[in-house]
Enzyme design. Sequence first.
Site, PDB file in Angstrom:
ATOM      1  N   ASN A  11       0.872  -1.174   0.000  1.00  0.00           N
ATOM      2  CA  ASN A  11       0.000   0.000   0.000  1.00  0.00           C
ATOM      3  C   ASN A  11       0.909   1.224   0.000  1.00  0.00           C
ATOM      4  O   ASN A  11       1.500   1.562   1.023  1.00  0.00           O
ATOM      5  CB  ASN A  11      -0.903  -0.012   1.242  1.00  0.00           C
ATOM      6  CG  ASN A  11      -1.712   1.269   1.386  1.00  0.00           C
ATOM      7  OD1 ASN A  11      -1.736   2.091   0.471  1.00  0.00           O
ATOM      8  ND2 ASN A  11      -2.369   1.429   2.526  1.00  0.00           N
ATOM      9  N   LYS A  13       0.149   4.247  -0.206  1.00  0.00           N
ATOM     10  CA  LYS A  13      -0.460   5.443   0.396  1.00  0.00           C
ATOM     11  C   LYS A  13      -0.211   6.662  -0.513  1.00  0.00           C
ATOM     12  O   LYS A  13      -0.139   6.491  -1.737  1.00  0.00           O
ATOM     13  CB  LYS A  13       0.042   5.638   1.832  1.00  0.00           C
ATOM     14  CG  LYS A  13      -0.151   4.354   2.660  1.00  0.00           C
ATOM     15  CD  LYS A  13       0.018   4.534   4.142  1.00  0.00           C
ATOM     16  CE  LYS A  13      -0.195   3.190   4.835  1.00  0.00           C
ATOM     17  NZ  LYS A  13      -0.169   3.287   6.294  1.00  0.00           N
ATOM     18  N   HIS A  96      -9.583   1.339   4.986  1.00  0.00           N
ATOM     19  CA  HIS A  96      -8.304   1.526   5.686  1.00  0.00           C
ATOM     20  C   HIS A  96      -8.519   2.455   6.879  1.00  0.00           C
ATOM     21  O   HIS A  96      -9.333   3.382   6.812  1.00  0.00           O
ATOM     22  CB  HIS A  96      -7.264   2.123   4.723  1.00  0.00           C
ATOM     23  CG  HIS A  96      -5.877   2.052   5.276  1.00  0.00           C
ATOM     24  ND1 HIS A  96      -5.408   2.964   6.204  1.00  0.00           N
ATOM     25  CD2 HIS A  96      -4.875   1.156   5.080  1.00  0.00           C
ATOM     26  CE1 HIS A  96      -4.164   2.629   6.532  1.00  0.00           C
ATOM     27  NE2 HIS A  96      -3.817   1.546   5.869  1.00  0.00           N
ATOM     28  N   GLU A  98      -6.915   4.853   7.910  1.00  0.00           N
ATOM     29  CA  GLU A  98      -6.720   6.275   7.592  1.00  0.00           C
ATOM     30  C   GLU A  98      -7.964   6.870   6.934  1.00  0.00           C
ATOM     31  O   GLU A  98      -8.246   8.059   7.099  1.00  0.00           O
ATOM     32  CB  GLU A  98      -5.454   6.430   6.717  1.00  0.00           C
ATOM     33  CG  GLU A  98      -4.197   6.154   7.540  1.00  0.00           C
ATOM     34  CD  GLU A  98      -3.018   5.573   6.769  1.00  0.00           C
ATOM     35  OE1 GLU A  98      -2.987   5.653   5.524  1.00  0.00           O
ATOM     36  OE2 GLU A  98      -2.103   5.022   7.432  1.00  0.00           O
ATOM     37  N   GLU A 167      -5.304  -4.770  10.627  1.00  0.00           N
ATOM     38  CA  GLU A 167      -4.284  -3.741  10.831  1.00  0.00           C
ATOM     39  C   GLU A 167      -4.549  -3.013  12.141  1.00  0.00           C
ATOM     40  O   GLU A 167      -5.361  -2.069  12.171  1.00  0.00           O
ATOM     41  CB  GLU A 167      -4.317  -2.721   9.687  1.00  0.00           C
ATOM     42  CG  GLU A 167      -4.013  -3.316   8.328  1.00  0.00           C
ATOM     43  CD  GLU A 167      -3.430  -2.275   7.363  1.00  0.00           C
ATOM     44  OE1 GLU A 167      -2.395  -2.575   6.775  1.00  0.00           O
ATOM     45  OE2 GLU A 167      -3.977  -1.163   7.244  1.00  0.00           O
ATOM     46  N   GLY A 173       2.699   2.375  10.806  1.00  0.00           N
ATOM     47  CA  GLY A 173       3.674   3.445  10.645  1.00  0.00           C
ATOM     48  C   GLY A 173       4.424   3.798  11.911  1.00  0.00           C
ATOM     49  O   GLY A 173       5.116   4.810  11.968  1.00  0.00           O
ATOM     50  N   SER A 211       3.465  -2.019  10.333  1.00  0.00           N
ATOM     51  CA  SER A 211       4.915  -2.122  10.548  1.00  0.00           C
ATOM     52  C   SER A 211       5.482  -3.495  10.195  1.00  0.00           C
ATOM     53  O   SER A 211       6.445  -3.949  10.787  1.00  0.00           O
ATOM     54  CB  SER A 211       5.286  -1.739  11.987  1.00  0.00           C
ATOM     55  OG  SER A 211       4.948  -0.377  12.234  1.00  0.00           O
TER      56      SER A 211
HETATM   57  P1  13P Z   1       3.057   0.473   7.610  1.00  0.00           P
HETATM   58  O1  13P Z   1       3.535  -0.822   7.014  1.00  0.00           O
HETATM   59  O2  13P Z   1       3.780   1.679   7.086  1.00  0.00           O
HETATM   60  O3  13P Z   1       2.972   0.407   9.103  1.00  0.00           O
HETATM   61  O4  13P Z   1       1.535   0.663   7.079  1.00  0.00           O
HETATM   62  C1  13P Z   1       0.665  -0.395   7.223  1.00  0.00           C
HETATM   63  C2  13P Z   1      -0.573  -0.067   6.477  1.00  0.00           C
HETATM   64  O5  13P Z   1      -1.342   0.796   6.875  1.00  0.00           O
HETATM   65  C3  13P Z   1      -0.816  -0.779   5.213  1.00  0.00           C
HETATM   66  O6  13P Z   1      -2.097  -0.526   4.739  1.00  0.00           O
END
Ligand code: 13P
Length: 250
Positions: A11, A13, A96, A98, A167, A173, A211
């Site tokens: 992903n 982002k 997601h 976010e 997640e 992150g 992560s």
């Molecule tokens: P990270 O791997 O940067 O922690 O992000 C995970 C994520 O949100 C994947 O959709």
Amino acid sequence: MGMSGKLMVGNWKMNGSLAANASLLSDILNGMAGVSCHAAVCLPAPYLAQAQSLLAGSALALGAQDVSAHESGAYTGEVSCDMLRDFAVRFAIVGHSERRQYHGETDTVVANKAQRALAAGITPIVCVGESLAEREAGQTEAVVKRQLAAVIHTNGHCISEIVVAYEPVWAIGTGLTATPEKVQSVHAVLRAQLQAATAHAERVSILYGGSMNAANAASLLDQPDVDGGLIGGASLKAPDFLSMLKAASR
Ligand code: 13P
């Protein structure tokens, strides 16, 4: 469990540029010898056309990071499933954290997005996960079950065609990962919930995200109900992403 073989999804982002994408995708494609897991990358919508042409005929599938819950019409700024289909998009992340956090997406909206994707022949990657406060309050299982229940309720027997991504919000992150045992226990809860809803729950890949990196991927992927990964930051570095694809190909 899940589709035969692991599924690893990057992903990206809100990262990338025409130049950066061309070099990252070519570095990934050039390193895929020996990769036997399923793999996909989810790009920002403006770059789907670029990625479609760079990935044509390759083993790396294309995904989007969101879809509209609506079919077409007066929804300024949204991208429909049919538009994604024009660019050979196979997967779309929905719900997601976010999107839930910064764009107010509710369980119902997420369920409708999953339904729209399924109807268009795009596999929704439905994200669930608890916040740190919810985890500390002992609500992890209740939260993820509530989030998945909405998608099951709206999608009925089609539920066997989705991908689920667990997640934990506090792991995204942050460099913090849930221990493999804790991840497995949440995945087992989600698997049981799917089994109660469909006779084909074994078809559903349940990915872990948060992560995940080249150092911890193997121990997470070794858990019986971890069918792959949804990877943010580490998917933006070709050597890291490739090493995770290889860990998923053992
Ligand atoms: P990270 O791997 O940067 O922690 O992000 C995970 C994520 O949100 C994947 O959709």
